[in-house]
Design an enzyme around this catalytic site. Structure first.
Site, PDB file in Angstrom:
ATOM      1  N   CYS A 217       0.871  -1.185   0.000  1.00 36.71           N
ATOM      2  CA  CYS A 217       0.000   0.000   0.000  1.00 36.71           C
ATOM      3  C   CYS A 217       0.902   1.227   0.000  1.00 36.71           C
ATOM      4  CB  CYS A 217      -0.995  -0.019   1.156  1.00 36.71           C
ATOM      5  SG  CYS A 217      -0.303   0.249   2.792  1.00 36.71           S
ATOM      6  N   THR A 218       0.389   2.353   0.447  1.00 32.24           N
ATOM      7  CA  THR A 218       1.160   3.595   0.380  1.00 32.24           C
ATOM      8  C   THR A 218       2.187   3.679   1.511  1.00 32.24           C
ATOM      9  OG1 THR A 218      -0.743   4.702  -0.615  1.00 32.24           O
ATOM     10  CG2 THR A 218       1.011   6.115   0.261  1.00 32.24           C
ATOM     11  N   GLY A 219       1.708   3.792   2.747  1.00 34.29           N
ATOM     12  CA  GLY A 219       2.600   4.036   3.872  1.00 34.29           C
ATOM     13  C   GLY A 219       2.953   2.822   4.697  1.00 34.29           C
ATOM     14  N   ASN A 220       2.334   1.680   4.394  1.00 33.76           N
ATOM     15  CA  ASN A 220       2.561   0.443   5.128  1.00 33.76           C
ATOM     16  C   ASN A 220       2.288   0.613   6.627  1.00 33.76           C
ATOM     17  OD1 ASN A 220       5.258  -1.803   5.912  1.00 33.76           O
ATOM     18  ND2 ASN A 220       3.262  -2.381   5.155  1.00 33.76           N
TER      19      ASN A 220
ATOM     20  N   CYS B 129      -1.406   1.006   7.436  1.00 36.28           N
ATOM     21  CA  CYS B 129      -2.848   0.737   7.562  1.00 36.28           C
ATOM     22  C   CYS B 129      -3.250  -0.537   6.813  1.00 36.28           C
ATOM     23  CB  CYS B 129      -3.672   1.922   7.049  1.00 36.28           C
ATOM     24  SG  CYS B 129      -3.387   3.488   7.893  1.00 36.28           S
ATOM     25  N   ARG B 130      -3.506  -0.391   5.502  1.00 33.97           N
ATOM     26  CA  ARG B 130      -4.083  -1.498   4.732  1.00 33.97           C
ATOM     27  C   ARG B 130      -3.163  -2.707   4.602  1.00 33.97           C
ATOM     28  NH1 ARG B 130      -5.515   2.205  -0.269  1.00 33.97           N
ATOM     29  NH2 ARG B 130      -3.626   3.154   0.583  1.00 33.97           N
TER      30      ARG B 130
ATOM     31  N   ASP C  50      -8.203   4.025   1.155  1.00 34.01           N
ATOM     32  CA  ASP C  50      -7.267   4.271   2.249  1.00 34.01           C
ATOM     33  C   ASP C  50      -8.012   4.855   3.451  1.00 34.01           C
ATOM     34  OD1 ASP C  50      -5.088   4.798   3.855  1.00 34.01           O
ATOM     35  OD2 ASP C  50      -4.055   6.057   2.378  1.00 34.01           O
TER      36      ASP C  50
END
Length: 192
Positions: free
Chosen positions: A8-11, A13-14, A162
């Site tokens: 995912c983007t920031g590792n 959350c998802r 997100d």
């Protein structure tokens, strides 16, 4: 043993929720997997977001990892790379085009509609051709651009939104969406 990488983007959350939930579901169902996660736009060592941690805790799942940025080593390690959005997938494939055969969004990978799957493969080919032509200072032909746009309109969204910065309920909804896809993933992995 299959090695799966969630992206995912920031590792925070998802992808860490997907990692922790798949690890737990696989263990409960006797499926042998190695699972990791990474972010396309993060730094190493960030904690999982508090709402993601709470969402996992309420599901009885522990997560102790920290954010990891996406690297070539992680790409090489993985047998299967599952992104949370098509944007993550496109970005990843721009940096690591050699991963095209093993990279999918989670939702497209568990999709069973053969027509949609064929359209996705055709679209991926057009994206690859576009990137090669851009690198050579060229452009897609008018027919190729037209077909690319038509495919983008026809293919349903396979993005998992997100929840970053949202309320706990948004994280829980996101986790439930991921969990439903992970159950389909486990079924698919058992059939392979």
């Amino acid at each position: 043993m299959k090695r799966i990488l969630f992206v995912c983007t920031g590792n925070t959350c998802r992808s860490p929720m997907a990692e922790a939930m798949l690890r737990e579901l696989a263990a409960r169902n006797g499926v042998s997997l190695e699972v990791r996660s990474a972010g396309v736009s993060t730094v190493n060592g960030l904690p999982v977001s508090p709402h993601a941690a709470e969402t996992l805790r309420r599901k009885g799942i522990a997560h102790t990892g920290q954010s990891q940025s996406l690297t070539g080593d992680a790409i090489g390690w993985a047998d299967l790379i599952l992104t949370m959005t098509s944007g993550h997938k496109r970005g990843l494939l721009q940096w690591f085009p050699q991963a095209v055969e093993k990279t999918h969004t989670l939702m497209e990978y568990v999709n069973q509609d053969e027509t949609v799957i064929e359209h996705i493969h055709e679209l991926e080919q057009l994206y690859s051709e576009m990137h090669v032509k851009q690198a050579l200072g060229q452009q897609l032909s008018a027919a190729e651009r037209s077909r690319l746009l038509a495919l983008e309109r026809e293919i349903p969204s396979f993005d998992i939104a997100d929840p970053y910065g949202g309320p706990l309920d948004l994280y829980r909804s996101c986790a439930n969406e991921i969990e439903r896809a992970l159950l389909k993933l486990l079924d698919k992995l058992r059939q392979e």
